[in-house]
Design an enzyme around this catalytic site. Structure first.
Site, PDB file in Angstrom:
ATOM      1  N   ASP A  10       0.867  -1.181   0.000  1.00 19.46           N
ATOM      2  CA  ASP A  10       0.000   0.000   0.000  1.00 19.46           C
ATOM      3  C   ASP A  10       0.903   1.231   0.000  1.00 19.46           C
ATOM      4  O   ASP A  10       2.091   1.142   0.290  1.00 19.46           O
ATOM      5  CB  ASP A  10      -0.886  -0.004   1.252  1.00 19.46           C
ATOM      6  CG  ASP A  10      -1.758   1.247   1.365  1.00 19.46           C
ATOM      7  OD1 ASP A  10      -2.374   1.632   0.362  1.00 19.46           O
ATOM      8  OD2 ASP A  10      -1.808   1.848   2.453  1.00 19.46           O
ATOM      9  N   SER A  11       0.323   2.385  -0.288  1.00 18.54           N
ATOM     10  CA  SER A  11       1.076   3.637  -0.224  1.00 18.54           C
ATOM     11  C   SER A  11       1.565   3.917   1.190  1.00 18.54           C
ATOM     12  O   SER A  11       2.501   4.679   1.379  1.00 18.54           O
ATOM     13  CB  SER A  11       0.198   4.799  -0.679  1.00 18.54           C
ATOM     14  OG  SER A  11      -0.953   4.888   0.135  1.00 18.54           O
ATOM     15  N   TYR A  42      -0.705   8.272  -2.100  1.00 15.85           N
ATOM     16  CA  TYR A  42      -0.706   8.126  -3.556  1.00 15.85           C
ATOM     17  C   TYR A  42      -1.928   8.829  -4.173  1.00 15.85           C
ATOM     18  O   TYR A  42      -1.866   9.276  -5.318  1.00 15.85           O
ATOM     19  CB  TYR A  42      -0.777   6.644  -3.953  1.00 15.85           C
ATOM     20  CG  TYR A  42       0.522   5.857  -3.818  1.00 15.85           C
ATOM     21  CD1 TYR A  42       1.691   6.422  -3.323  1.00 15.85           C
ATOM     22  CD2 TYR A  42       0.563   4.512  -4.211  1.00 15.85           C
ATOM     23  CE1 TYR A  42       2.854   5.670  -3.220  1.00 15.85           C
ATOM     24  CE2 TYR A  42       1.729   3.763  -4.112  1.00 15.85           C
ATOM     25  CZ  TYR A  42       2.877   4.340  -3.613  1.00 15.85           C
ATOM     26  OH  TYR A  42       4.027   3.593  -3.516  1.00 15.85           O
ATOM     27  N   GLY A  43      -3.022   8.906  -3.420  1.00 19.74           N
ATOM     28  CA  GLY A  43      -4.319   9.341  -3.976  1.00 19.74           C
ATOM     29  C   GLY A  43      -4.337  10.717  -4.604  1.00 19.74           C
ATOM     30  O   GLY A  43      -5.181  11.017  -5.442  1.00 19.74           O
ATOM     31  N   CYS A  73      -4.556  -1.182  -1.876  1.00 22.11           N
ATOM     32  CA  CYS A  73      -4.608   0.274  -2.025  1.00 22.11           C
ATOM     33  C   CYS A  73      -5.613   0.565  -3.134  1.00 22.11           C
ATOM     34  O   CYS A  73      -5.437   0.109  -4.267  1.00 22.11           O
ATOM     35  CB  CYS A  73      -3.203   0.770  -2.412  1.00 22.11           C
ATOM     36  SG  CYS A  73      -3.139   2.509  -2.892  1.00 22.11           S
ATOM     37  N   THR A  75      -6.227   3.268  -4.711  1.00 20.90           N
ATOM     38  CA  THR A  75      -5.681   4.081  -5.797  1.00 20.90           C
ATOM     39  C   THR A  75      -4.878   3.231  -6.780  1.00 20.90           C
ATOM     40  O   THR A  75      -5.073   3.314  -7.997  1.00 20.90           O
ATOM     41  CB  THR A  75      -4.810   5.213  -5.208  1.00 20.90           C
ATOM     42  OG1 THR A  75      -5.599   5.991  -4.311  1.00 20.90           O
ATOM     43  CG2 THR A  75      -4.275   6.109  -6.295  1.00 20.90           C
ATOM     44  N   GLU A 152      -5.485   9.487   9.177  1.00 19.63           N
ATOM     45  CA  GLU A 152      -4.068   9.440   9.549  1.00 19.63           C
ATOM     46  C   GLU A 152      -3.760  10.375  10.710  1.00 19.63           C
ATOM     47  O   GLU A 152      -2.747  10.227  11.385  1.00 19.63           O
ATOM     48  CB  GLU A 152      -3.183   9.754   8.337  1.00 19.63           C
ATOM     49  CG  GLU A 152      -3.373   8.680   7.290  1.00 19.63           C
ATOM     50  CD  GLU A 152      -2.197   8.480   6.372  1.00 19.63           C
ATOM     51  OE1 GLU A 152      -1.346   9.365   6.280  1.00 19.63           O
ATOM     52  OE2 GLU A 152      -2.145   7.414   5.729  1.00 19.63           O
ATOM     53  N   CYS A 186     -11.307   2.929  -0.644  1.00 18.38           N
ATOM     54  CA  CYS A 186      -9.954   3.285  -0.197  1.00 18.38           C
ATOM     55  C   CYS A 186      -9.752   2.538   1.116  1.00 18.38           C
ATOM     56  O   CYS A 186     -10.647   2.534   1.973  1.00 18.38           O
ATOM     57  CB  CYS A 186      -9.865   4.801   0.016  1.00 18.38           C
ATOM     58  SG  CYS A 186      -8.396   5.346   0.902  1.00 18.38           S
ATOM     59  N   HIS A 188      -8.303   3.079   3.736  1.00 19.36           N
ATOM     60  CA  HIS A 188      -8.398   3.815   5.003  1.00 19.36           C
ATOM     61  C   HIS A 188      -9.834   3.865   5.538  1.00 19.36           C
ATOM     62  O   HIS A 188     -10.047   4.047   6.730  1.00 19.36           O
ATOM     63  CB  HIS A 188      -7.978   5.286   4.818  1.00 19.36           C
ATOM     64  CG  HIS A 188      -6.509   5.521   4.812  1.00 19.36           C
ATOM     65  ND1 HIS A 188      -5.720   5.225   3.737  1.00 19.36           N
ATOM     66  CD2 HIS A 188      -5.683   6.050   5.753  1.00 19.36           C
ATOM     67  CE1 HIS A 188      -4.468   5.571   4.010  1.00 19.36           C
ATOM     68  NE2 HIS A 188      -4.418   6.062   5.223  1.00 19.36           N
TER      69      HIS A 188
END
Lengths: 269, 269
Positions: A10-11, A42-43, A73, A75, A152, A186, A188
């Site tokens: 993942d990013s 990355y998004g 991920c 994205t 985050e 996504c 997250h």
């Protein structure tokens, strides 16, 4: 039987929602997680750069002799061209396909919402995949660029007024379209499960692509006889491109466990 | 006289607020702007990684034979060790010093607020610099991690309810401390000038570090006889590590001008 590890990337940290499901479903498998924390997110980056970064991430996992690569991920999954995935020496999956299969199976009214990063929504990868299975589906997308920085930053409680306002702003237009199913496009977003449910009055089925992807990895390995023959718990290794310590503190939010001791900072160049 | 260009760098686009001031003050100077858009933002990354990235950015500018390097990034300015700056072959300035000089000169009550990214506030670089000049000053810091994603998403109008709520959440605690001066310790924040002023009832003097840094570059070059002798408008060059096209659209928000044609995507490795 194949005792090689499963590779997940993942990013940064979002892919840990998929990792967690994988760990629960396949406890005896070795899992290597790579998070490109030095270059996240990355998004908000360009298609070209995301494809470049994803290929570097995949190369890193291949150097660890993995048997399966999961791009955890949204994205990357929406952006990496199919021909790049097809050319890989091992099985590859993103999170789009499994999520879309489940959404199409569960929707009753055929009106499906998709939320994701700017790029995920712009590519319309989920919409295209849904209509390939269910040609008469109506798909409504909405980019939610503030969800990742909120998560985050540790802000995902439905009681947080900023979280609430941002969620209402992004979700009300989808609600008005009468969706009965929503893909959290996504990795997250599962942390925002509660606030999303509240804003949608518990009337919409939420699809977590990380969970669906983990189930599809399990199914692929089982059907193809590629499960590990190990009887005890598998090895877990985490590699990141920024501070291992910072990763551990955010990982605690996602996994509710301490992974320090298994995290190593590496450089891709 | 020195006809070499001035070098400016930032993690991405925020430094354009400083660039814009520099261009207005020194129209005949050549300016090279480097934005590390492929790895932005810096504010949420670790100290170690930021120092590493900043040194790569500086090396790139030095390869273009610049006469002055301005780190137009609050995070880098708060993080790069003084000994690294001192060892450079050309004059270097961050944005902390000039902003702090002005804040100390303008405050009447000696109560100064500082807002910035998580790392900028954690390092307390502004607080330390303020107390070095004005030992009896009271400094109140608050990290504003959602301001950068809001601005980069084009959300900075005081009429936007999310912008308003986020600004109130971050600024009310500083207001309650009775500050009369506020340093906008991140080069993105000048775009939020209006909403910050409204939330603070126009009672607090706002210090824009990009503007103060540009003034100090002008002053240094003038005093040391290093201005260009050119009579016509200087050359402008922009280098980025992600898509040049994406940079141009965000640059329009910051500069109100079209810079396409002067932007080149490069790779640092």
């Amino acid at each position: 039987m194949d005792n090689r590890p499963i590779g997940v990337f993942d990013s940064g940290v979002g892919g840990l929602t998929a990792y967690k499901e994988l760990e629960a479903l396949l406890p005896n498998e070795d899992i290597i997680y790579f998070g490109d924390t030095g270059r996240l997110p990355y998004g908000s980056k360009s298609r070209e750069t995301i494809i470049d970064y994803a290929q570097q991430d995949i190369k890193f996992l291949l150097s660890h002799d993995v048997k399966f690569i999961l791009a955890a991920c949204g994205t990357v999954s929406s952006t990496l061209p199919q021909k790049v995935a097809d050319a890989l020496p091992v099985q590859y999956s993103g999170v789009v396909g499994p999520a879309v299969q489940t959404a199409c199976a569960l929707t009753l009214c055929g009106r499906i919402g998709v939320i994701g990063t700017n790029l995920t929504i712009r590519t319309n990868a989920y919409g295209k995949a849904i209509r390939a299975i269910k040609a008469d589906a109506h798909v409504f997308g909405n980019a939610c660029p503030l969800f990742v920085p909120l998560v985050e930053n540790g802000q995902f409680s439905p009681k947080d007024p900023i979280v609430r306002l941002v969620a209402e702003t992004y979700l009300q237009p989808l609600r008005r379209e009468g969706i009965d199913t929503l893909i959290l496009g996504c990795t997250h977003y599962p942390l925002l499960y509660d606030v999303i449910n509240e804003v949608l009055d518990y009337q919409v089925t939420l699809i977590d692509p990380g969970r669906e992807a983990a189930k599809s990895v399990q199914s692929f390995l089982t059907v193809n006889g590629l499960l590990s023959e190990r009887q005890q718990e598998g090895r877990r290794e985490f590699y990141v491109t920024d501070s291992a310590e910072d990763f551990c503190s955010v990982a605690k939010i996602f996994l509710q466990q301490d992974v320090s001791g298994s995290v190593k900072k590496i450089s891709l160049s």
